[in-house]
Write a protein that holds these residues in place. Structure first.
Motif, PDB file in Angstrom:
ATOM      1  N   ILE A  24       0.826  -1.206   0.000  1.00 35.04           N
ATOM      2  CA  ILE A  24       0.000   0.000   0.000  1.00 35.04           C
ATOM      3  C   ILE A  24       0.863   1.260   0.000  1.00 35.04           C
ATOM      4  O   ILE A  24       0.536   2.246  -0.646  1.00 35.04           O
ATOM      5  N   GLY A  25       1.976   1.185   0.718  1.00 36.86           N
ATOM      6  CA  GLY A  25       2.766   2.392   0.902  1.00 36.86           C
ATOM      7  C   GLY A  25       3.697   2.728  -0.237  1.00 36.86           C
ATOM      8  O   GLY A  25       3.964   3.901  -0.492  1.00 36.86           O
ATOM      9  N   LYS A  26       4.178   1.721  -0.957  1.00 27.62           N
ATOM     10  CA  LYS A  26       5.273   1.980  -1.880  1.00 27.62           C
ATOM     11  C   LYS A  26       4.968   1.623  -3.333  1.00 27.62           C
ATOM     12  O   LYS A  26       5.811   1.835  -4.197  1.00 27.62           O
ATOM     13  N   LYS A  27       3.802   1.070  -3.593  1.00 28.03           N
ATOM     14  CA  LYS A  27       3.541   0.584  -4.949  1.00 28.03           C
ATOM     15  C   LYS A  27       2.520   1.451  -5.666  1.00 28.03           C
ATOM     16  O   LYS A  27       1.615   1.995  -5.041  1.00 28.03           O
TER      17      LYS A  27
ATOM     18  N   CYS B  79       9.113  -1.272 -10.343  1.00 29.91           N
ATOM     19  CA  CYS B  79       8.933  -0.127  -9.478  1.00 29.91           C
ATOM     20  C   CYS B  79       9.587   1.118 -10.061  1.00 29.91           C
ATOM     21  O   CYS B  79      10.203   1.090 -11.114  1.00 29.91           O
TER      22      CYS B  79
ATOM     23  N   GLN C 268      10.625  -0.154   3.199  1.00 30.74           N
ATOM     24  CA  GLN C 268       9.499   0.446   3.920  1.00 30.74           C
ATOM     25  C   GLN C 268       9.794   0.348   5.401  1.00 30.74           C
ATOM     26  O   GLN C 268      10.089  -0.735   5.908  1.00 30.74           O
TER      27      GLN C 268
ATOM     28  N   ILE D  66      -1.926   4.599   6.269  1.00 30.90           N
ATOM     29  CA  ILE D  66      -1.265   4.714   4.968  1.00 30.90           C
ATOM     30  C   ILE D  66      -2.271   4.621   3.831  1.00 30.90           C
ATOM     31  O   ILE D  66      -2.169   5.311   2.828  1.00 30.90           O
TER      32      ILE D  66
ATOM     33  N   GLY E 215       4.457   6.718   3.892  1.00 35.81           N
ATOM     34  CA  GLY E 215       4.146   6.646   2.472  1.00 35.81           C
ATOM     35  C   GLY E 215       4.047   8.014   1.829  1.00 35.81           C
ATOM     36  O   GLY E 215       3.151   8.263   1.017  1.00 35.81           O
TER      37      GLY E 215
END
Lengths: 253, 253
Positions: A158-161, A243, B85, B158, B202
Motif C-alpha cells: 500500500i505504501g510503496k507501490k 517499481c 518500507q 497509509i 508513504g
DNA sequence: CGCGTCGTTGAAGCCGCTCAATAGATGTGG
DNA sequence: CCACATCTATTGAGCGGCTTCAACGACGCG
C-alpha cells in the motif's frame, strides 16, 4: 435466517480435525493424536453464513477464535471518522481473531463475502490446552507471527507501490494462496467485489477496473466478471516489481 | 566510537528485570518473582549501539528476540525491487523480533536511529520457559496481538489518509507513546529524520516538511528542527480525523 | 420487463511527487 | 576560529497518477 433449508450435512456441528482436509494449514498443525483430541473436544462448526453476515464485530468481547472452513471472509476496521479499511481476505484453513488477545476485545470485524463456514474455538479453552501442550502454543505463535509478516507485506504494497503493481501483487498473492489450497494457480474466481479489492489496496474502484482492463489488453491476464486467468505469469511478475527505480534505470517501462 | 568515555554503568551486561523501570511495559509484565528470576537467567544487555547500527537484519536466523531499553530503533523491510518500507519506530520497553517466529528467520531489519541499548533473550530459552510459565506465554501472545493491532492502524493510516491526516496521526501517536514512557505528551524530540517519517507514512520528505510548516503556520504545533511542541491538541486531533467524508458533509475543511 | 447493483469507460481536476534551488546544521582540517 | 564540504531540511514551480464526477453497460432478480 433467510437461507433455504439445507439437507446436506452442514448441520453436523461436531467435526473431526483429524479428518479435516485443512488440518495441515490450520490450528491442529503439528499436534499429535491426543492433542487433536483435545481440540476436537472444544471446537464447534458453524452453520453456513451468507454473504454480508458478520462472524464477529470490532468491539465484541473475545470469546472464540475462528478458523475459516469454506468460503471467504474479509477482515476490516473502522476509524474514528468512519472510513473503513479491509485488512485481509481469509481463506479456508486460516485463523482469525488473534488480534483481539491483547485487549480481550476484537479489534477488527470479520464478514463473510460469500457463503462460508467456520470452526469456533473458545479462547479460554485454547489457552488452557496451551498450558499442557507446548506444540499448540507454538503453533499459535507461528500463526500470529505469520500474520505479522502478511501485514508487513500489505504495508509495503500500500505504501510503496503504484496501482499496476498493487493489482499485480494482489493477483499473484491470490494465485499462490489458491495453489496452496489445491486449486489452480492460473485460473480462479475472485470472491470479492471490485470495491473490496480497491479498499484493500488503497485505490478506487475505477482504478482497479482500469488496471484490470489494461492488463487484459496487454494479454497478461484474462478477466471475465469474477473469473481471472493468468496468461503470462512472467509478465505479471515483472509488472509487480516494475517499481519506480526500475523505470529510472531503463528510462521506460 | 566518537562518544565520550562513559563512567556510568552501561557496561554492566547482567541486568535485573526486577529493578528495571520498563518492567510494566516489557516482557516480564505479569510475571511473579520466580518467573522474573527465570528471565534474568537468560537476558543479556547490549552495549550502546550507534545511529545506523543494525540489531538484526532481515534474513538472519532467529536466535534472540530483543527488548529496546533506551533510544529508538526502526523496523524496515526491503522488497524484491529494492524499495524499503519502515514498518515502525520502537521505543524503550517494546519487543522486536517476534515476526521471525514462523519461519525462524527475521523478516525485517532493526536499525538504531540514535544511540540505543537493548536486551537480548534467546528465543529457544524463552520457548522453554513458556512451557513452564503460562503467564509468560500469555504475555508473548498479548505482545504479538498488540503488534497486529498496531500494524492494522498503520495500514489504515497509509491506505486511507491524506498527508495532513497522516502527519497529525503520527504526531499524536508519538505523543501518546512518550506519555506512556513518562515524558511530556506535548513537547518531545523527534528521534527520526524527515526521510524516515516520510518513508514510514508513504509520503515524500518534501510533503512532510510542507505539512509541518503548515501546521506551524496555523499555530497547531511548533516545530524547531527535531523539537515538536503540540500547541493546540484539539486542532491536531481534528486534522487527524478531517477525512474526505467530513469535507463532503461540511463543504470545506 | 423494469429496477438496482456492480462494473467499465471517459473527461477533468487535484493532491502529492519530481525537480531544482536555497538555507541551515554538522563536521573537518588548517 | 573560520573556510569548506556534506548532509538535512525547507520552499517553490510544474507535472502526473490517481481520484472525482458522470454516463453508460451488463447482469441478476423481483
Amino acid at each position: 435466517m433467510t437461507h433455504p433449508a439445507q439437507t446436506i450435512d452442514f448441520h453436523k456441528f461436531k467435526v473431526s480435525c483429524k479428518a479435516c482436509s485443512l488440518q495441515e494449514l490450520c490450528l491442529p498443525r503439528g499436534l499429535d493424536s491426543s492433542g487433536m483430541d483435545r481440540l476436537e473436544e472444544i471446537v464447534k462448526r458453524s452453520r453456513p453464513v451468507q454473504r454480508g453476515d458478520l462472524i464477529f464485530r470490532a468491539g465484541d468481547k473475545l470469546i472464540n477464535i475462528y478458523a475459516v472452513r469454506s468460503g471467504t471472509v474479509k477482515l476490516s476496521m473502522l476509524d474514528e471518522s468512519g472510513a473503513d479499511q479491509i485488512l485481509g481476505f481469509i481463506f479456508p484453513g486460516e485463523i482469525i481473531g488473534l488480534d483481539g488477545i491483547d485487549k480481550q476485545v476484537h479489534q477488527v470485524s470479520a464478514t463473510a463475502i460469500e457463503v462460508a463456514t467456520y470452526c469456533s474455538f473458545p479462547f479460554s479453552s485454547i489457552n488452557n490446552i496451551c498450558k499442557q501442550i507446548p506444540d499448540l502454543q507454538m503453533q499459535l505463535m507461528r500463526l500470529m507471527s505469520r500474520q505479522l509478516t502478511a501485514e508487513n507485506e500489505l504495508i509495503l504494497t500500500i505504501g510503496k507501490k503504484n496501482a499496476d503493481e498493487k493489482i499485480a501483487i494482489f493477483l499473484l498473492s491470490l494465485s499462490a494462496r489458491f495453489h496452496t489450497l489445491g486449486f489452480s494457480a492460473s485460473e480462479f474466481k475472485l470472491s470479492m467485489s471490485r470495491q473490496d479489492i480497491a479498499n484493500y489496496l488503497g485505490l478506487t474502484i475505477e482504478t482497479v477496473s482500469r488496471v484490470f482492463s489494461r492488463l487484459q489488453r496487454d494479454g497478461i491476464i484474462k478477466i471475465d466478471r469474477k473469473m481471472v486467468t493468468i496468461q503470462d505469469r512472467d509478465a505479471l511478475v515483472s509488472v509487480s516489481i516494475s517499481c519506480q527505480t526500475a523505470k529510472k534505470l531503463t528510462g521506460h517501462d
